[in-house]
Design a protein around this motif. Structure first.
Motif, PDB file in Angstrom:
ATOM      1  N   ASP A   1      28.881  55.528  46.245  1.00 39.22           N
ATOM      2  CA  ASP A   1      28.144  54.612  47.132  1.00 39.22           C
ATOM      3  C   ASP A   1      27.136  55.399  47.970  1.00 39.22           C
TER       4      ASP A   1
ATOM      5  N   GLN B   1      23.119  55.108  47.945  1.00 41.77           N
ATOM      6  CA  GLN B   1      22.311  54.846  49.154  1.00 41.77           C
ATOM      7  C   GLN B   1      21.203  55.885  49.300  1.00 41.77           C
TER       8      GLN B   1
ATOM      9  N   TYR C   1      19.822  57.511  46.928  1.00 44.24           N
ATOM     10  CA  TYR C   1      18.829  57.225  45.880  1.00 44.24           C
ATOM     11  C   TYR C   1      17.890  56.108  46.348  1.00 44.24           C
TER      12      TYR C   1
ATOM     13  N   ILE D   1      30.438  54.448  33.102  1.00 46.51           N
ATOM     14  CA  ILE D   1      31.583  55.215  33.614  1.00 46.51           C
ATOM     15  C   ILE D   1      32.688  54.267  34.098  1.00 46.51           C
TER      16      ILE D   1
ATOM     17  N   ILE E   1      36.535  53.589  32.465  1.00 41.22           N
ATOM     18  CA  ILE E   1      37.791  53.700  33.215  1.00 41.22           C
ATOM     19  C   ILE E   1      38.615  52.418  33.020  1.00 41.22           C
ATOM     20  N   VAL E   2      37.919  51.274  33.076  1.00 37.01           N
ATOM     21  CA  VAL E   2      38.606  49.991  32.873  1.00 37.01           C
ATOM     22  C   VAL E   2      39.243  49.950  31.480  1.00 37.01           C
TER      23      VAL E   2
ATOM     24  N   GLY F   1      35.893  41.326  28.956  1.00 41.79           N
ATOM     25  CA  GLY F   1      35.462  41.955  30.209  1.00 41.79           C
ATOM     26  C   GLY F   1      33.997  42.350  30.130  1.00 41.79           C
TER      27      GLY F   1
ATOM     28  N   GLY G   1      32.857  42.666  36.261  1.00 46.26           N
ATOM     29  CA  GLY G   1      33.012  43.717  37.260  1.00 46.26           C
ATOM     30  C   GLY G   1      31.902  44.739  37.136  1.00 46.26           C
TER      31      GLY G   1
ATOM     32  N   GLY H   1      36.756  41.357  39.085  1.00 48.29           N
ATOM     33  CA  GLY H   1      37.708  42.425  39.390  1.00 48.29           C
ATOM     34  C   GLY H   1      36.992  43.578  40.040  1.00 48.29           C
TER      35      GLY H   1
ATOM     36  N   ALA I   1      39.499  49.084  38.225  1.00 43.07           N
ATOM     37  CA  ALA I   1      40.248  49.074  36.972  1.00 43.07           C
ATOM     38  C   ALA I   1      41.638  48.462  37.148  1.00 43.07           C
TER      39      ALA I   1
ATOM     40  N   ALA J   1      41.349  44.830  36.981  1.00 36.38           N
ATOM     41  CA  ALA J   1      41.149  44.386  35.597  1.00 36.38           C
ATOM     42  C   ALA J   1      42.492  44.303  34.872  1.00 36.38           C
TER      43      ALA J   1
HETATM   44  C1  B12 Z   1      25.886  57.333  37.922  1.00 39.33           C
HETATM   45  C2  B12 Z   1      24.768  56.309  38.056  1.00 39.33           C
HETATM   46  C3  B12 Z   1      23.810  56.270  37.039  1.00 39.33           C
HETATM   47  C4  B12 Z   1      23.941  57.091  35.742  1.00 39.33           C
HETATM   48  C5  B12 Z   1      24.920  56.327  34.817  1.00 39.33           C
HETATM   49  C6  B12 Z   1      25.707  57.247  33.904  1.00 39.33           C
HETATM   50  C7  B12 Z   1      26.705  56.474  33.079  1.00 39.33           C
HETATM   51  N1  B12 Z   1      27.013  57.026  31.932  1.00 39.33           N
HETATM   52  O1  B12 Z   1      27.216  55.434  33.453  1.00 39.33           O
HETATM   53  C8  B12 Z   1      22.456  57.064  35.214  1.00 39.33           C
HETATM   54  C9  B12 Z   1      21.743  58.291  35.727  1.00 39.33           C
HETATM   55  C10 B12 Z   1      22.299  56.988  33.705  1.00 39.33           C
HETATM   56  C11 B12 Z   1      21.911  55.835  35.942  1.00 39.33           C
HETATM   57  C12 B12 Z   1      20.773  55.173  35.518  1.00 39.33           C
HETATM   58  C13 B12 Z   1      20.173  54.159  36.253  1.00 39.33           C
HETATM   59  N2  B12 Z   1      20.548  53.690  37.439  1.00 39.33           N
HETATM   60 CO1  B12 Z   1      22.267  54.096  38.229  1.00 39.33          CO
HETATM   61  N3  B12 Z   1      23.699  54.572  39.296  1.00 39.33           N
HETATM   62  C14 B12 Z   1      24.697  55.422  39.191  1.00 39.33           C
HETATM   63  C15 B12 Z   1      25.620  55.387  40.435  1.00 39.33           C
HETATM   64  C16 B12 Z   1      25.271  56.567  41.358  1.00 39.33           C
HETATM   65  C17 B12 Z   1      27.106  55.411  40.168  1.00 39.33           C
HETATM   66  C18 B12 Z   1      27.632  54.372  39.159  1.00 39.33           C
HETATM   67  C19 B12 Z   1      29.031  54.785  38.722  1.00 39.33           C
HETATM   68  O2  B12 Z   1      29.237  55.258  37.606  1.00 39.33           O
HETATM   69  N4  B12 Z   1      29.999  54.660  39.616  1.00 39.33           N
HETATM   70  C20 B12 Z   1      31.359  55.128  39.391  1.00 39.33           C
HETATM   71  C21 B12 Z   1      32.294  54.037  38.910  1.00 39.33           C
HETATM   72  C22 B12 Z   1      33.711  54.597  38.703  1.00 39.33           C
HETATM   73  O3  B12 Z   1      32.157  53.017  39.818  1.00 39.33           O
HETATM   74  P1  B12 Z   1      33.085  51.841  40.290  1.00 39.33           P
HETATM   75  O4  B12 Z   1      32.167  50.769  40.751  1.00 39.33           O
HETATM   76  O5  B12 Z   1      34.123  52.340  41.221  1.00 39.33           O
HETATM   77  O6  B12 Z   1      33.819  51.372  38.950  1.00 39.33           O
HETATM   78  C23 B12 Z   1      34.865  50.436  39.047  1.00 39.33           C
HETATM   79  C24 B12 Z   1      34.379  48.991  39.166  1.00 39.33           C
HETATM   80  O7  B12 Z   1      33.000  48.860  39.068  1.00 39.33           O
HETATM   81  C25 B12 Z   1      35.180  48.263  38.121  1.00 39.33           C
HETATM   82  N5  B12 Z   1      34.502  47.773  36.917  1.00 39.33           N
HETATM   83  C26 B12 Z   1      33.496  48.303  36.205  1.00 39.33           C
HETATM   84  N6  B12 Z   1      33.250  47.558  35.123  1.00 39.33           N
HETATM   85  C27 B12 Z   1      34.122  46.538  35.133  1.00 39.33           C
HETATM   86  C28 B12 Z   1      34.312  45.488  34.259  1.00 39.33           C
HETATM   87  C29 B12 Z   1      35.302  44.554  34.523  1.00 39.33           C
HETATM   88  C30 B12 Z   1      35.504  43.432  33.573  1.00 39.33           C
HETATM   89  C31 B12 Z   1      36.115  44.661  35.691  1.00 39.33           C
HETATM   90  C32 B12 Z   1      37.148  43.644  35.990  1.00 39.33           C
HETATM   91  C33 B12 Z   1      35.923  45.732  36.565  1.00 39.33           C
HETATM   92  C34 B12 Z   1      34.939  46.654  36.276  1.00 39.33           C
HETATM   93  O8  B12 Z   1      36.170  49.182  37.663  1.00 39.33           O
HETATM   94  C35 B12 Z   1      35.647  50.499  37.755  1.00 39.33           C
HETATM   95  C36 B12 Z   1      36.746  51.540  37.734  1.00 39.33           C
HETATM   96  O9  B12 Z   1      37.683  51.359  38.797  1.00 39.33           O
HETATM   97  C37 B12 Z   1      25.232  53.998  41.052  1.00 39.33           C
HETATM   98  C38 B12 Z   1      25.492  53.822  42.565  1.00 39.33           C
HETATM   99  C39 B12 Z   1      26.787  53.063  42.832  1.00 39.33           C
HETATM  100  N7  B12 Z   1      27.254  53.122  44.037  1.00 39.33           N
HETATM  101  O10 B12 Z   1      27.346  52.390  41.991  1.00 39.33           O
HETATM  102  C40 B12 Z   1      23.763  53.873  40.639  1.00 39.33           C
HETATM  103  C41 B12 Z   1      23.083  52.488  40.485  1.00 39.33           C
HETATM  104  C42 B12 Z   1      24.039  51.494  39.822  1.00 39.33           C
HETATM  105  N8  B12 Z   1      21.963  52.771  39.580  1.00 39.33           N
HETATM  106  C43 B12 Z   1      20.900  52.157  39.928  1.00 39.33           C
HETATM  107  C44 B12 Z   1      19.645  52.245  39.231  1.00 39.33           C
HETATM  108  C45 B12 Z   1      18.478  51.565  39.878  1.00 39.33           C
HETATM  109  C46 B12 Z   1      19.555  52.936  38.013  1.00 39.33           C
HETATM  110  C47 B12 Z   1      18.304  53.034  37.111  1.00 39.33           C
HETATM  111  C48 B12 Z   1      17.473  51.735  36.963  1.00 39.33           C
HETATM  112  C49 B12 Z   1      17.434  54.202  37.654  1.00 39.33           C
HETATM  113  C50 B12 Z   1      16.114  54.408  36.946  1.00 39.33           C
HETATM  114  N9  B12 Z   1      15.068  54.281  37.703  1.00 39.33           N
HETATM  115  O11 B12 Z   1      16.057  54.649  35.767  1.00 39.33           O
HETATM  116  C51 B12 Z   1      18.945  53.475  35.774  1.00 39.33           C
HETATM  117  C52 B12 Z   1      19.389  52.221  34.970  1.00 39.33           C
HETATM  118  C53 B12 Z   1      19.228  52.301  33.526  1.00 39.33           C
HETATM  119  C54 B12 Z   1      19.854  51.076  32.870  1.00 39.33           C
HETATM  120  N10 B12 Z   1      19.064  50.335  32.099  1.00 39.33           N
HETATM  121  O12 B12 Z   1      21.025  50.774  33.057  1.00 39.33           O
HETATM  122  C55 B12 Z   1      21.111  51.275  41.147  1.00 39.33           C
HETATM  123  C56 B12 Z   1      21.178  49.773  40.791  1.00 39.33           C
HETATM  124  C57 B12 Z   1      20.408  48.942  41.786  1.00 39.33           C
HETATM  125  C58 B12 Z   1      20.371  47.507  41.428  1.00 39.33           C
HETATM  126  N11 B12 Z   1      20.460  46.714  42.460  1.00 39.33           N
HETATM  127  O13 B12 Z   1      20.251  47.072  40.312  1.00 39.33           O
HETATM  128  C59 B12 Z   1      22.365  51.884  41.784  1.00 39.33           C
HETATM  129  C60 B12 Z   1      23.244  50.881  42.550  1.00 39.33           C
HETATM  130  C61 B12 Z   1      21.898  53.011  42.743  1.00 39.33           C
HETATM  131  C62 B12 Z   1      21.200  52.469  43.958  1.00 39.33           C
HETATM  132  N12 B12 Z   1      21.865  52.234  45.068  1.00 39.33           N
HETATM  133  O14 B12 Z   1      20.010  52.246  43.895  1.00 39.33           O
HETATM  134  N13 B12 Z   1      22.649  55.510  37.002  1.00 39.33           N
END
Ligand code: B12
Length: 209
Positions: free
Chosen positions: A43, A47, A49, A101, A105-106, A142, A175, A193, A196, A199
């Protein structure tokens, strides 16, 4: 320790972050505590970014760190006893979105909790979901998405499932980073959800096990 981990990830100190994760694992912190810290750090990265202090390379490094952290904690998660398969789940990151990512994990957590998981990958068009429902016959679908543009793609995906006459066959959960219950309502999914474990809980509630 978990605050230190949050800061190490958020400040891009990769080596220190990985060392802290190992220490936390050895010290008995559960894998979920580590994932929570990683989420908090992501998060902060997000922010920074948005504010323009971080750029794409930092997002990429953060993603890479997260993958490595997941690899370290996976063995701990798989220590759960092998169980018979309770049901099937199809998951994927919706069209236009390549974040995987969180989805991975999910998928992994569903798998270790005894569900058969078909992961369709990233940037998955609606039609691929409908085909998977027809062929794989899951009870749960999902949809993962981290971009705001994913809200509409999720809606379109669920509409496609409905149009194919498959909506009554499956429960659908959504999610990912930007999602919440309001978004769920917009998409027409059955549930949102937060992580994970949510989920897994939803899936258990729907198909038992
Ligand atoms: C790492 C990251 C990337 C990596 C992704 C690598 C990868 N292999 O996934 C890379 C560098 C590729 C990337 C690219 C981009 N990104 Co990005 N990225 C991130 C970042 C920093 C972290 C995301 C992440 O992996 N979090 C870690 C996981 C573990 O997160 P989590 O939420 O805890 O996951 C849990 C839940 O989400 C849930 N969950 C997930 N899926 C599901 C599904 C179901 C069914 C359920 C129930 C639950 C569930 O379970 C998970 C595990 O517990 C976020 C910021 C953020 N805070 O999210 C920005 C973010 C998502 N990205 C953003 C942007 C803008 C981009 C780009 C457009 C940048 C660009 N100019 O090119 C591109 C998008 C390209 C595209 N077409 O998708 C923005 C999105 C803004 C918006 N409002 O749309 C964010 C929010 C950053 C920001 N604050 O500006 N990104």
């Amino acid at each position: 320790m978990s605050k230190k981990l949050v800061n190490a990830i958020a400040d891009m100190r990769e080596e220190e972050a990985l060392k802290l994760v190992k220490e936390m694992m050895e010290g008995g912190s559960g894998p979920m505590a580590i994932l929570d810290a990683a989420r908090e750090a992501m998060d902060i990265v997000g922010q920074r970014y948005e504010k323009g202090t971080y750029f794409l390379p930092e997002l990429m490094l953060a993603g890479e760190m997260l993958n490595q952290i997941t690899d370290i904690i996976k063995p701990e998660l798989t220590k759960m006893p092998e169980v018979e398969r309770h049901g099937k789940v199809v998951i994927g990151t919706v069209e236009g979105d390549i974040h995987d990512i969180g989805k991975n994990i999910v998928g992994f957590m569903l798998d270790v909790n005894g569900f058969e998981v078909l992961d369709l990958g990233i940037d998955v068009p609606p039609q691929k979901f409908t085909e998977a429902i027809q062929n794989f016959q899951p009870q749960v679908v999902g949809l993962s998405g981290f971009l705001t543009l994913a809200f509409d793609t999720m809606k379109e995906t669920i509409e496609a499932i409905q149009a194919a006459g498959l909506r009554d066959q499956v429960k659908i959960m959504v999610g990912g980073g930007q999602m919440d219950d309001q978004v769920r309502a917009h998409t027409g999914a059955d549930a949102y959800g937060r992580d994970a474990m949510a989920a897994v809980k939803l899936t258990k509630d729907w198909i038992g096990g």
